[in-house]
Design a protein around this motif. Structure first.
Motif, PDB file in Angstrom:
ATOM      1  N   PHE A 282       2.589  41.421  86.447  1.00 27.00           N
ATOM      2  CA  PHE A 282       3.829  41.192  87.196  1.00 27.00           C
ATOM      3  C   PHE A 282       3.916  42.110  88.412  1.00 27.00           C
ATOM      4  CE2 PHE A 282       5.047  39.509  83.026  1.00 27.00           C
ATOM      5  CZ  PHE A 282       5.694  38.336  83.386  1.00 27.00           C
ATOM      6  N   GLU A 283       3.470  43.358  88.255  1.00 24.95           N
ATOM      7  CA  GLU A 283       3.557  44.307  89.365  1.00 24.95           C
ATOM      8  C   GLU A 283       2.687  43.878  90.540  1.00 24.95           C
ATOM      9  OE1 GLU A 283       4.614  48.526  87.186  1.00 24.95           O
ATOM     10  OE2 GLU A 283       2.517  47.895  87.235  1.00 24.95           O
ATOM     11  N   SER A 284       1.621  43.156  90.265  1.00 19.56           N
ATOM     12  CA  SER A 284       0.749  42.685  91.351  1.00 19.56           C
ATOM     13  C   SER A 284       1.495  41.760  92.304  1.00 19.56           C
ATOM     14  CB  SER A 284      -0.452  41.940  90.765  1.00 19.56           C
ATOM     15  OG  SER A 284      -0.046  40.711  90.191  1.00 19.56           O
ATOM     16  N   LEU A 285       2.557  41.137  91.797  1.00 23.62           N
ATOM     17  CA  LEU A 285       3.264  40.124  92.591  1.00 23.62           C
ATOM     18  C   LEU A 285       3.876  40.690  93.867  1.00 23.62           C
ATOM     19  CD1 LEU A 285       5.122  38.231  89.698  1.00 23.62           C
ATOM     20  CD2 LEU A 285       2.914  37.696  90.732  1.00 23.62           C
ATOM     21  N   ILE A 286       4.370  41.937  93.807  1.00 22.69           N
ATOM     22  CA  ILE A 286       5.044  42.466  94.994  1.00 22.69           C
ATOM     23  C   ILE A 286       4.044  42.818  96.092  1.00 22.69           C
ATOM     24  CG2 ILE A 286       6.894  43.413  93.563  1.00 22.69           C
ATOM     25  CD1 ILE A 286       5.768  46.203  94.429  1.00 22.69           C
ATOM     26  N   PHE A 287       2.765  42.847  95.751  1.00 18.55           N
ATOM     27  CA  PHE A 287       1.728  43.075  96.750  1.00 18.55           C
ATOM     28  C   PHE A 287       1.028  41.772  97.120  1.00 18.55           C
ATOM     29  CE2 PHE A 287       2.249  46.964  94.296  1.00 18.55           C
ATOM     30  CZ  PHE A 287       2.522  47.874  95.304  1.00 18.55           C
ATOM     31  N   GLY A 288       1.525  40.668  96.586  1.00 15.68           N
ATOM     32  CA  GLY A 288       0.978  39.351  96.918  1.00 15.68           C
ATOM     33  C   GLY A 288      -0.426  39.138  96.412  1.00 15.68           C
ATOM     34  N   VAL A 339      -0.218  36.417  99.133  1.00 15.52           N
ATOM     35  CA  VAL A 339       1.077  36.376  99.816  1.00 15.52           C
ATOM     36  C   VAL A 339       1.220  37.593 100.722  1.00 15.52           C
ATOM     37  CG1 VAL A 339       3.573  36.297  99.515  1.00 15.52           C
ATOM     38  CG2 VAL A 339       2.084  35.176  97.843  1.00 15.52           C
ATOM     39  N   LYS A 340       1.377  37.378 102.005  1.00 22.34           N
ATOM     40  CA  LYS A 340       1.480  38.488 102.958  1.00 22.34           C
ATOM     41  C   LYS A 340       2.914  38.744 103.408  1.00 22.34           C
ATOM     42  CE  LYS A 340      -3.209  37.956 104.822  1.00 22.34           C
ATOM     43  NZ  LYS A 340      -4.019  37.748 106.035  1.00 22.34           N
ATOM     44  N   SER A 341       3.742  37.733 103.397  1.00 18.74           N
ATOM     45  CA  SER A 341       5.114  37.869 103.883  1.00 18.74           C
ATOM     46  C   SER A 341       5.909  38.860 103.039  1.00 18.74           C
ATOM     47  CB  SER A 341       5.808  36.503 103.845  1.00 18.74           C
ATOM     48  OG  SER A 341       7.207  36.646 103.978  1.00 18.74           O
ATOM     49  N   ALA A 342       6.496  39.880 103.705  1.00 19.94           N
ATOM     50  CA  ALA A 342       7.298  40.888 103.001  1.00 19.94           C
ATOM     51  C   ALA A 342       8.535  40.252 102.369  1.00 19.94           C
ATOM     52  CB  ALA A 342       7.698  41.992 103.965  1.00 19.94           C
ATOM     53  N   ASP A 343       9.180  39.330 103.081  1.00 23.37           N
ATOM     54  CA  ASP A 343      10.379  38.676 102.557  1.00 23.37           C
ATOM     55  C   ASP A 343      10.063  37.872 101.297  1.00 23.37           C
ATOM     56  OD1 ASP A 343      11.960  39.708 104.540  1.00 23.37           O
ATOM     57  OD2 ASP A 343      11.809  37.940 105.843  1.00 23.37           O
ATOM     58  N   GLU A 344       8.941  37.204 101.305  1.00 24.74           N
ATOM     59  CA  GLU A 344       8.556  36.415 100.141  1.00 24.74           C
ATOM     60  C   GLU A 344       8.236  37.320  98.957  1.00 24.74           C
ATOM     61  OE1 GLU A 344       5.477  32.789  98.941  1.00 24.74           O
ATOM     62  OE2 GLU A 344       5.553  33.548 100.993  1.00 24.74           O
ATOM     63  N   ARG A 345       7.581  38.433  99.226  1.00 25.47           N
ATOM     64  CA  ARG A 345       7.231  39.352  98.146  1.00 25.47           C
ATOM     65  C   ARG A 345       8.480  40.038  97.579  1.00 25.47           C
ATOM     66  NH1 ARG A 345       4.360  43.428  99.856  1.00 25.47           N
ATOM     67  NH2 ARG A 345       4.172  42.934 102.072  1.00 25.47           N
ATOM     68  N   LYS A 346       9.466  40.312  98.426  1.00 25.00           N
ATOM     69  CA  LYS A 346      10.729  40.882  97.949  1.00 25.00           C
ATOM     70  C   LYS A 346      11.460  39.883  97.051  1.00 25.00           C
ATOM     71  CE  LYS A 346      11.709  44.107 101.727  1.00 25.00           C
ATOM     72  NZ  LYS A 346      12.615  44.447 102.860  1.00 25.00           N
ATOM     73  N   ILE A 348      10.025  37.584  95.231  1.00 24.12           N
ATOM     74  CA  ILE A 348       9.277  37.546  93.970  1.00 24.12           C
ATOM     75  C   ILE A 348       9.653  38.750  93.101  1.00 24.12           C
ATOM     76  CG2 ILE A 348       6.971  37.714  92.945  1.00 24.12           C
ATOM     77  CD1 ILE A 348       5.906  36.144  95.340  1.00 24.12           C
ATOM     78  N   LEU A 349       9.775  39.926  93.724  1.00 23.02           N
ATOM     79  CA  LEU A 349      10.155  41.126  92.994  1.00 23.02           C
ATOM     80  C   LEU A 349      11.507  40.952  92.307  1.00 23.02           C
ATOM     81  CD1 LEU A 349       9.889  44.133  92.210  1.00 23.02           C
ATOM     82  CD2 LEU A 349      10.852  44.698  94.448  1.00 23.02           C
ATOM     83  N   SER A 350      12.472  40.396  93.039  1.00 20.11           N
ATOM     84  CA  SER A 350      13.818  40.214  92.479  1.00 20.11           C
ATOM     85  C   SER A 350      13.831  39.207  91.331  1.00 20.11           C
ATOM     86  CB  SER A 350      14.786  39.762  93.577  1.00 20.11           C
ATOM     87  OG  SER A 350      14.474  38.451  94.021  1.00 20.11           O
ATOM     88  N   GLU A 351      12.838  38.326  91.295  1.00 20.30           N
ATOM     89  CA  GLU A 351      12.770  37.319  90.238  1.00 20.30           C
ATOM     90  C   GLU A 351      12.182  37.875  88.945  1.00 20.30           C
ATOM     91  OE1 GLU A 351      12.184  33.209  92.852  1.00 20.30           O
ATOM     92  OE2 GLU A 351      10.418  34.325  92.123  1.00 20.30           O
ATOM     93  N   TYR A 352      11.359  38.928  89.053  1.00 23.60           N
ATOM     94  CA  TYR A 352      10.628  39.408  87.880  1.00 23.60           C
ATOM     95  C   TYR A 352      10.975  40.828  87.439  1.00 23.60           C
ATOM     96  CZ  TYR A 352       7.818  35.215  88.331  1.00 23.60           C
ATOM     97  OH  TYR A 352       7.420  33.906  88.397  1.00 23.60           O
ATOM     98  N   PHE A 353      11.713  41.569  88.278  1.00 28.82           N
ATOM     99  CA  PHE A 353      12.104  42.929  87.904  1.00 28.82           C
ATOM    100  C   PHE A 353      13.567  43.154  88.279  1.00 28.82           C
ATOM    101  CE2 PHE A 353       7.526  43.293  88.133  1.00 28.82           C
ATOM    102  CZ  PHE A 353       7.214  44.130  87.062  1.00 28.82           C
ATOM    103  N   SER A 354      14.291  43.758  87.366  1.00 26.75           N
ATOM    104  CA  SER A 354      15.709  44.032  87.596  1.00 26.75           C
ATOM    105  C   SER A 354      15.886  45.437  88.167  1.00 26.75           C
ATOM    106  CB  SER A 354      16.466  43.895  86.269  1.00 26.75           C
ATOM    107  OG  SER A 354      17.830  44.149  86.449  1.00 26.75           O
ATOM    108  N   SER A 355      16.688  45.552  89.190  1.00 24.06           N
ATOM    109  CA  SER A 355      16.890  46.842  89.858  1.00 24.06           C
ATOM    110  C   SER A 355      17.954  47.671  89.128  1.00 24.06           C
ATOM    111  CB  SER A 355      17.318  46.615  91.308  1.00 24.06           C
ATOM    112  OG  SER A 355      18.559  45.925  91.343  1.00 24.06           O
ATOM    113  N   VAL A 356      18.052  48.937  89.537  1.00 23.48           N
ATOM    114  CA  VAL A 356      19.097  49.815  88.998  1.00 23.48           C
ATOM    115  C   VAL A 356      20.390  49.572  89.776  1.00 23.48           C
ATOM    116  CG1 VAL A 356      19.843  52.202  88.710  1.00 23.48           C
ATOM    117  CG2 VAL A 356      17.478  51.586  88.235  1.00 23.48           C
ATOM    118  N   ASN A 357      21.378  49.048  89.095  1.00 19.92           N
ATOM    119  CA  ASN A 357      22.716  48.930  89.680  1.00 19.92           C
ATOM    120  C   ASN A 357      23.740  49.148  88.571  1.00 19.92           C
ATOM    121  OD1 ASN A 357      23.187  46.380  88.327  1.00 19.92           O
ATOM    122  ND2 ASN A 357      21.974  45.399  89.933  1.00 19.92           N
TER     123      ASN A 357
END
Length: 366
Positions: A282-288, A339-346, A348-357
């Motif tokens: 899953f972590e590989s996803l944010i680096f495309g 995947v090279k696009s930063a917006d697309e990778r962000k 993907i990150l939001s879909e697979y990892f939950s942030s601290v809020n």
């Protein structure tokens, strides 16, 4: 549950009220836990059926083959610890268990449910396993009925949260922060990544299990493309594993280097990751980076793509032929898989990892 550095304990005690199992356990608890295998011999196992199949011999074999293991001892110590805390009339507000639904978790949650039935318990699934492969992570109805599960399962994967709260109505799920993976949300991870190399960099991610590593080494040795000069092969052994094993067992026809950077830095110039099913996939996803997920012997991989799987980024490989074929597929058409696009990778990150809020933290501790 494991050996803890005394200096760490002293440092922690300055900031929090820290208690250890050893604060409550008595010598008789250790003796009972260590010699549990003698009690197993007295179990009456005349006939055990599962879905109309007689599995008695399988159960007897498993009990004999694993009649003594560390996990069982820890599970029993968890049980006795809760028993002693009950005798001390300890005031517990909430129990949070690092949850993988293994033996140690069952001992922990069963004891909590028996001795502190009114105390809320949460199983924090803080890793991001591929649940379609590791089905044991989500408890069965039988396990729930036998009181060996927490009251609530805390997931860090938003996609899994949506899927499982619909799939399993007999247990509560909540979405909580991915505490161990928060560095992935660092903005520097989304800077433009250039992967223009003469060769293709492939990172092999190993586990801490010896049998896993031997299987992966055999897989690499049988994979033709790793003997090609156009492949720049990097190995990432588990920190507890000796590198000499790889030098000794890997084919002399394969040239490789050991990864020396942390995983996130390594992924910034990696084009393909090869791994067992684990959080790294899953972590590989944010680096495309597309992932080739390999199968353990006597295990399985999903037959069809799940709704939770990222499109064009994951490939399941049963053997070295699959691995060869999928690596070549990515090399031929990199633009379709990396995947090279930063917006697309962000996204993907939001879909697979939950942030601290505030909401996610509240879901975990309240």
């Amino acid at each position: 549950q494991q050996a803890i550095n005394k200096n760490f304990i002293k440092l922690a005690e300055k900031k929090i009220n820290l208690i250890l199992q050893s604060d409550f356990l008595k010598i008789e608890d250790y003796i009972k836990s260590l010699f549990f295998f003698k009690r197993i011999k007295r179990l009456n196992l005349d006939k055990i059926n599962f879905r109309n199949f007689n599995v008695t011999s399988l159960v007897k074999y498993e009990l004999k083959n694993s009649r003594f293991n560390q996990s069982s001892v820890i599970a029993l110590l968890n049980y006795f610890c809760f028993k002693r805390m009950k005798e001390e009339d300890l005031d517990i507000k909430i129990c949070i268990d690092w949850y993988e639904n293994q033996i140690v978790d069952k001992g922990f949650n069963y004891a909590k449910n028996i001795f502190f039935p009114d105390v809320k318990s949460k199983g924090y699934l803080g890793s991001n396993p591929i649940l379609e492969v590791n089905r044991n992570f989500i408890p069965s109805s039988l396990e729930i009925s036998k009181n060996v599960t927490p009251n609530e399962i805390c997931l860090i994967n938003p996609k899994y949260f949506e899927l499982f709260k619909e799939f399993r109505k007999d247990i509560k799920f909540s979405l909580v922060p991915a505490l161990r993976s928060q560095k992935m949300f660092d903005e520097k991870n989304f800077q433009n990544i250039s992967r223009k190399f003469e060769s293709v960099k492939i990172l092999i991610n190993f586990t801490g299990f010896h049998s896993d590593n031997l299987e992966m080494i055999e897989l690499i040795n049988n994979c033709k493309i790793f003997k090609s000069k156009k492949i720049d092969l990097f190995l990432r052994p588990h920190k507890a594993y000796k590198k000499e094993i790889f030098r000794k067992l890997l084919s002399k026809e394969i040239f490789f280097k050991f990864s020396v950077n942390n995983f996130y830095d390594e992924m910034k110039n990696t084009q393909i990751l090869v791994s067992r099913p684990n959080t790294a996939c899953f972590e590989s996803l944010i680096f495309g980076v597309p992932v080739l997920i390999t199968r353990r012997k006597r295990s399985f991989l999903p037959i069809k793509a799940s709704k939770a799987f990222p499109k064009n980024l994951w490939f399941f490989c049963n053997d070295s032929n699959d691995l060869d074929e999928n690596i070549n597929r990515i090399i031929v058409d990199k633009s379709n898989y990396i995947v090279k696009s930063a917006d697309e990778r962000k996204k993907i990150l939001s879909e697979y990892f939950s942030s601290v809020n505030n909401q996610n933290v509240s879901n975990l501790i309240n």
